[in-house]
Design a protein around this motif. Sequence first.
Motif, PDB file in Angstrom:
ATOM      1  N   ASP A  97      28.198  65.706  38.541  1.00 43.21           N
ATOM      2  CA  ASP A  97      27.103  65.088  37.783  1.00 43.21           C
ATOM      3  C   ASP A  97      27.518  64.815  36.346  1.00 43.21           C
ATOM      4  N   LEU A  98      28.371  65.686  35.798  1.00 39.01           N
ATOM      5  CA  LEU A  98      28.828  65.492  34.419  1.00 39.01           C
ATOM      6  C   LEU A  98      29.611  64.184  34.307  1.00 39.01           C
ATOM      7  N   LEU A  99      30.504  63.942  35.251  1.00 38.98           N
ATOM      8  CA  LEU A  99      31.279  62.706  35.217  1.00 38.98           C
ATOM      9  C   LEU A  99      30.402  61.498  35.550  1.00 38.98           C
ATOM     10  N   SER A 100      29.413  61.695  36.420  1.00 34.91           N
ATOM     11  CA  SER A 100      28.502  60.582  36.736  1.00 34.91           C
ATOM     12  C   SER A 100      27.750  60.122  35.486  1.00 34.91           C
ATOM     13  N   SER A 101      27.347  61.087  34.672  1.00 35.26           N
ATOM     14  CA  SER A 101      26.664  60.709  33.423  1.00 35.26           C
ATOM     15  C   SER A 101      27.620  60.001  32.481  1.00 35.26           C
ATOM     16  N   ALA A 102      28.912  60.399  32.500  1.00 30.16           N
ATOM     17  CA  ALA A 102      29.883  59.725  31.636  1.00 30.16           C
ATOM     18  C   ALA A 102      30.116  58.286  32.080  1.00 30.16           C
ATOM     19  N   LEU A 103      29.921  57.988  33.367  1.00 30.25           N
ATOM     20  CA  LEU A 103      30.081  56.613  33.843  1.00 30.25           C
ATOM     21  C   LEU A 103      29.005  55.682  33.282  1.00 30.25           C
ATOM     22  N   GLN A 104      27.903  56.248  32.786  1.00 32.24           N
ATOM     23  CA  GLN A 104      26.837  55.437  32.208  1.00 32.24           C
ATOM     24  C   GLN A 104      26.960  55.320  30.692  1.00 32.24           C
ATOM     25  N   ASP A 105      28.049  55.851  30.140  1.00 26.61           N
ATOM     26  CA  ASP A 105      28.258  55.814  28.689  1.00 26.61           C
ATOM     27  C   ASP A 105      28.416  54.360  28.222  1.00 26.61           C
ATOM     28  N   PRO A 106      27.852  54.007  27.068  1.00 25.83           N
ATOM     29  CA  PRO A 106      28.006  52.623  26.575  1.00 25.83           C
ATOM     30  C   PRO A 106      29.438  52.292  26.156  1.00 25.83           C
ATOM     31  N   CYS A 107      30.270  53.314  25.876  1.00 29.93           N
ATOM     32  CA  CYS A 107      31.647  53.067  25.437  1.00 29.93           C
ATOM     33  C   CYS A 107      32.543  52.812  26.652  1.00 29.93           C
ATOM     34  N   PRO A 108      33.236  51.674  26.725  1.00 32.84           N
ATOM     35  CA  PRO A 108      34.102  51.384  27.887  1.00 32.84           C
ATOM     36  C   PRO A 108      35.193  52.443  28.107  1.00 32.84           C
ATOM     37  N   ASP A 109      35.762  52.969  27.005  1.00 34.84           N
ATOM     38  CA  ASP A 109      36.833  53.953  27.152  1.00 34.84           C
ATOM     39  C   ASP A 109      36.346  55.213  27.867  1.00 34.84           C
ATOM     40  N   VAL A 110      35.116  55.622  27.576  1.00 34.68           N
ATOM     41  CA  VAL A 110      34.555  56.812  28.225  1.00 34.68           C
ATOM     42  C   VAL A 110      34.362  56.540  29.722  1.00 34.68           C
ATOM     43  N   VAL A 111      33.852  55.358  30.057  1.00 40.67           N
ATOM     44  CA  VAL A 111      33.624  55.003  31.462  1.00 40.67           C
ATOM     45  C   VAL A 111      34.945  54.991  32.230  1.00 40.67           C
ATOM     46  N   VAL A 112      35.973  54.382  31.635  1.00 40.34           N
ATOM     47  CA  VAL A 112      37.279  54.312  32.304  1.00 40.34           C
ATOM     48  C   VAL A 112      37.861  55.714  32.499  1.00 40.34           C
ATOM     49  N   SER A 113      37.740  56.579  31.474  1.00 39.68           N
ATOM     50  CA  SER A 113      38.229  57.953  31.601  1.00 39.68           C
ATOM     51  C   SER A 113      37.495  58.701  32.713  1.00 39.68           C
ATOM     52  N   ALA A 114      36.185  58.494  32.810  1.00 39.59           N
ATOM     53  CA  ALA A 114      35.411  59.162  33.856  1.00 39.59           C
ATOM     54  C   ALA A 114      35.803  58.644  35.242  1.00 39.59           C
ATOM     55  N   ALA A 115      36.040  57.315  35.366  1.00 35.84           N
ATOM     56  CA  ALA A 115      36.454  56.747  36.655  1.00 35.84           C
ATOM     57  C   ALA A 115      37.800  57.309  37.090  1.00 35.84           C
ATOM     58  N   GLU A 116      38.725  57.419  36.142  1.00 32.72           N
ATOM     59  CA  GLU A 116      40.040  57.986  36.472  1.00 32.72           C
ATOM     60  C   GLU A 116      39.918  59.446  36.870  1.00 32.72           C
ATOM     61  N   ALA A 117      39.011  60.182  36.209  1.00 34.59           N
ATOM     62  CA  ALA A 117      38.793  61.588  36.567  1.00 34.59           C
ATOM     63  C   ALA A 117      38.232  61.708  37.982  1.00 34.59           C
TER      64      ALA A 117
END
Length: 602
Positions: free
Chosen positions: A69-89
């Motif tokens: 759930d923590l990474l799922s919330s990061a996928l909704q982050d407005p910053c593209p870098d955060v989303v990409v990091s969460a997808a890779e995780a």
Amino acid sequence: MPETGWEAAELLQRADPNARARAAQKLRYEDFGADLNRALEDRVFDPDPEIRALAVSLIPDLREPVSPDLLSSALQDPCPDVVVSAAEAFAILRFPRASDILSECLAMRPDLTGPLALALARLEDPGAEDLLIDRLEQEDPAVRIAVLRTLGACATARSVPGLVSLLGCGNPAVEGEALAALVRVRERSPNSVGRGDLPADLLDRALPVLMKSRDRHPLLTGIALVGWLRPPEGPALLLGLLESPDRLVRERAREAFGAVAAGAERVALESIAGIADRDPAAAASALDRVAIARDEESRTTCLRLTRHPDAKVRERAVALAGRSGGAGTPEALLSLAKDPVGHVRAQTAEALGILRWKGAGPALEGLLSDPFPDVRQAALSALDTLRDHEVDQERLFESARGGPARAAALRACDPRRAGAPFLSAISDPDSQVRLAAAVSLNEHGVWLEEAAALLADEDPRVRAHALHARLKGPAALGLEPLAAFLRDRDSGVRQTFAIGLERSTGVERAAWLRKLLTDPCAAVGRAAARALAHHHDPQTIGSLLDAVSTGQLPVAAQAIESLGSLGDSEALPRLRAVARGGDPALRDLAAHAVRRVEESRA
């Protein structure tokens, strides 16, 4: 140096980017326990997007698991870098439903199609295929390439029309990735893509470019295409890659060359002959991958290569000629028995043995005096296949010069017909010759009373082979004269004694095996325990049970297996005790032995 996870995570908030990078490295490789997990979870919601992205990128390296759930919330982050990091995780950790979660994110964030598609590619889940097919119409070539790589990893036959449509899009990079994706789809599902699905001019247009590329990815695509479509120029294109410094390219090229050569050996051999002078190493490697030369033209090319100046090419060509046979092949190979290179002579002897041409007998006899052991052994094996050739024993012994040659001559002869040369070998001062005499007795299953001196030889190898031959001898000889071998100073000889006693006859056999069961050498005890599996009597059961309790681990393990084979109920209490609480290495063996005993009683 930080002492807790909280203090370590605080380092991520330093203003200096270099300091943050060093802090990330420290957190990646040092174990700060659960404190670090909680601290990083807080940093995922930090106001600074750089810190959020850095914290998310560190999550896969944590020793303690985190909630998806923590990474799922990061996928909704407005910053593209955060989303990409969460997808890779997600791709690294492979959480349940990771593919579904990333597919949903891909639908909501079309601006991140490229990096999200690459993350999906790592999961290799076909569930995202339909969504990715829709993204093939993206105008950005970089996004298209990312989507194509993902489809290459997970696509099925549904993607084939869309991939084929891109083969003529005009962008070489996109066309190359579409072709690579089609190749990978076909590798998973051979019937999903046919030759007719591809543009007619594809091979002429794309194959030369792919095969000349310095990049691994297009090279592998080109190799796969050659193996699939098998164009006439395929063998020539692959030859230059058979000795590539890139291991994966080299292995795939060799595999593809073998597949192509299987259906077109004439073209393959002509290509090898054409490159042999320029690149003999590639030619030798290619010859190894031609299974057989069926037609006369192919065999002619192969025999021409047996006269090539490079020794490796000659050796591999001789091997292929031996596999292929054909009229005139044995006669053509005969001259290579005098080749200046030992490896070629050895391969020639092996090929003549495969062809079983009785005319090769004299040449093979001559190779028994070769200075190289491999050549002598190959000649011995080849002579053994020539059923219509009778070795001229007198001439063989007369021509033998030196210990190795005399030893090879002895092994090529039947001891029963060798006469005086064999008897003199028993007392030869060269241990190689005496060993060959003992081995010959063993290989022919013969025992001569004149060979008794070999049983007392100073060389343990001679004693072992002679002992094995003696134990194969007639039962009338008896075992009593061999009692001294129970105390032989060499453990290998004692092990040979135990192995031989398993197949011999005599009243002393079971008692001697029980004695060898307690030998200080585990290999001897193990051989005795295996042999006792054929002796069902109370004393044997008792000795094997003692070995289970007090023997070395390998001996105890074999004793358990033998008890299971014997199926005596007397062994059940001890075996059940070992299965419940004995040495962990023995428990499964004991449980299996218990089942075998119980089944034998049913």
